[in-house]
Design a protein around this motif. Structure first.
Motif, short mmCIF file in Angstrom:
data_model
loop_
_atom_site.label_atom_id
_atom_site.label_comp_id
_atom_site.label_asym_id
_atom_site.label_seq_id
_atom_site.Cartn_x
_atom_site.Cartn_y
_atom_site.Cartn_z
N THR A 78 0.83 -1.21 0.00
CA THR A 78 0.00 0.00 0.00
C THR A 78 0.86 1.25 0.00
O THR A 78 0.61 2.19 -0.76
CB THR A 78 -0.94 0.01 1.22
N SER A 126 3.32 10.82 1.88
CA SER A 126 2.55 10.10 0.88
C SER A 126 2.42 8.63 1.24
O SER A 126 1.36 8.02 1.05
CB SER A 126 3.20 10.24 -0.50
N GLY A 145 -1.29 8.62 1.55
CA GLY A 145 -1.76 8.58 0.17
C GLY A 145 -2.22 9.95 -0.29
O GLY A 145 -1.60 10.98 0.01
N THR A 175 -0.95 15.32 -2.23
CA THR A 175 0.24 15.08 -3.06
C THR A 175 0.35 16.06 -4.22
O THR A 175 1.45 16.35 -4.68
CB THR A 175 0.23 13.64 -3.59
N HIS A 232 1.14 4.23 -2.87
CA HIS A 232 1.00 5.66 -2.56
C HIS A 232 2.19 6.45 -3.07
O HIS A 232 2.03 7.52 -3.67
CB HIS A 232 0.88 5.85 -1.04
#
Length: 283
Positions: free
Chosen positions: A55, A99, A103, A108, A59
């Motif tokens: 994960t 990030s 995420g 971002t 991201h």
């Protein structure tokens, strides 16, 4: 507004990219940007469980893609040698860590815009310091809080010079709605959090007449007073009027942006209105 041709000058010993109608980015490749980001990820999170690692890598890859695209878009102003600076790599590292954890919730798109500006020409030590600090602060904010910062900066610190008629503010108001409206009606708690994060100070004692202040900013329209300015907006620029009414309703005189808050606001606004000259405000 830039024309079809752009020319970019760099300091002695630096490399800048020049561009005409089509921009071709010849700096870090997509692979190199991604590898740098993944390297930072693995250095900072060496013992993540497999599912969490996957994960986090997704991201970070998403952030790396956003950063690469931003660098492509801003290629005409990028100075490649700045990527060698420890402070620039530390800013990228901060963005990667945020990030990986959060995420898209790390904002971002704003992070990539700030980093692109950090490696642009026309910098100074103060601006560079503020931009690096802004990268650290952005993940602590929500999208609505960033919209509020943008709203305050737009109303209090941005003026359009030389408009032929007050009705041109309707176009301006509509554009500003796109980045400001998510911040409308923000709670007092969220405003106070901006102060905690270092993006703004909040003093609810402050107030004023935003219509008279704006009338003075747009003195070339030769409007007598704030009430008349408001009436002219009602007829000629209702979207701009709505912005100023919301500013008053939310008592945004109480919110004063720090330099970091301004940098974050500028990064957000530039993603909607086009690249801005940060040195107008960060000097």
């Amino acid at each position: 507004m830039l024309g079809d041709k752009q020319e970019q000058l760099a300091d002695t010993g630096s490399t800048a990219i020049q561009a005409g109608r089509d921009v071709h980015y010849h700096g870090l490749s997509v692979t190199e940007v991604r590898e740098l980001c993944i390297l930072f990820l693995r250095n900072n999170f060496p013992e993540l469980r497999e599912e969490a690692r996957r994960t986090a890598e997704e991201h970070v890859k998403s952030f790396a893609n956003a950063l690469e695209q931003k660098l492509v878009n801003d290629a005409a102003s990028i100075v490649l040698e700045k990527f060698r600076e420890p402070d620039v790599q530390a800013a990228i590292n901060d963005a990667v860590q945020a990030s990986a954890r959060k995420g898209a919730a790390a904002n971002t798109n704003i992070l990539s815009t700030l980093i692109s500006e950090r490696v642009a020409k026309g910098s100074n030590d103060y601006k560079d310091m503020v931009l690096s600090e802004a990268v650290h602060v952005v993940p602590k904010l929500t999208g609505r809080q960033i919209a509020l910062l943008s709203f305050v900066h737009f109303v209090r610190s941005m003026v359009y010079r030389g408009l032929p008629h007050i009705n041109e503010l309707e176009r301006v108001g509509r554009a500003a709605f796109t980045f400001s409206s998510p911040g409308f009606g923000l709670s007092e708690s969220q405003k106070q959090h901006l102060q905690y994060a270092g993006a703004a100070s909040v003093n609810n004692i402050l107030g004023g007449d935003i219509f008279d202040i704006q009338r003075q900013e747009y003195e070339y329209f030769a409007i007598a007073d704030g009430a008349t300015f408001k009436a002219e907006l009602s007829t000629n620029a209702p979207s701009y009027l709505r912005l100023l009414e919301q500013f008053t309703t939310d008592n945004l005189f109480a919110v004063s942006l720090t330099s970091v808050g301004q940098a974050i606001a500028l990064a957000n606004i530039s993603n909607f209105l086009g690249k801005l000259d940060y040195t107008i405000w960060l000097k």
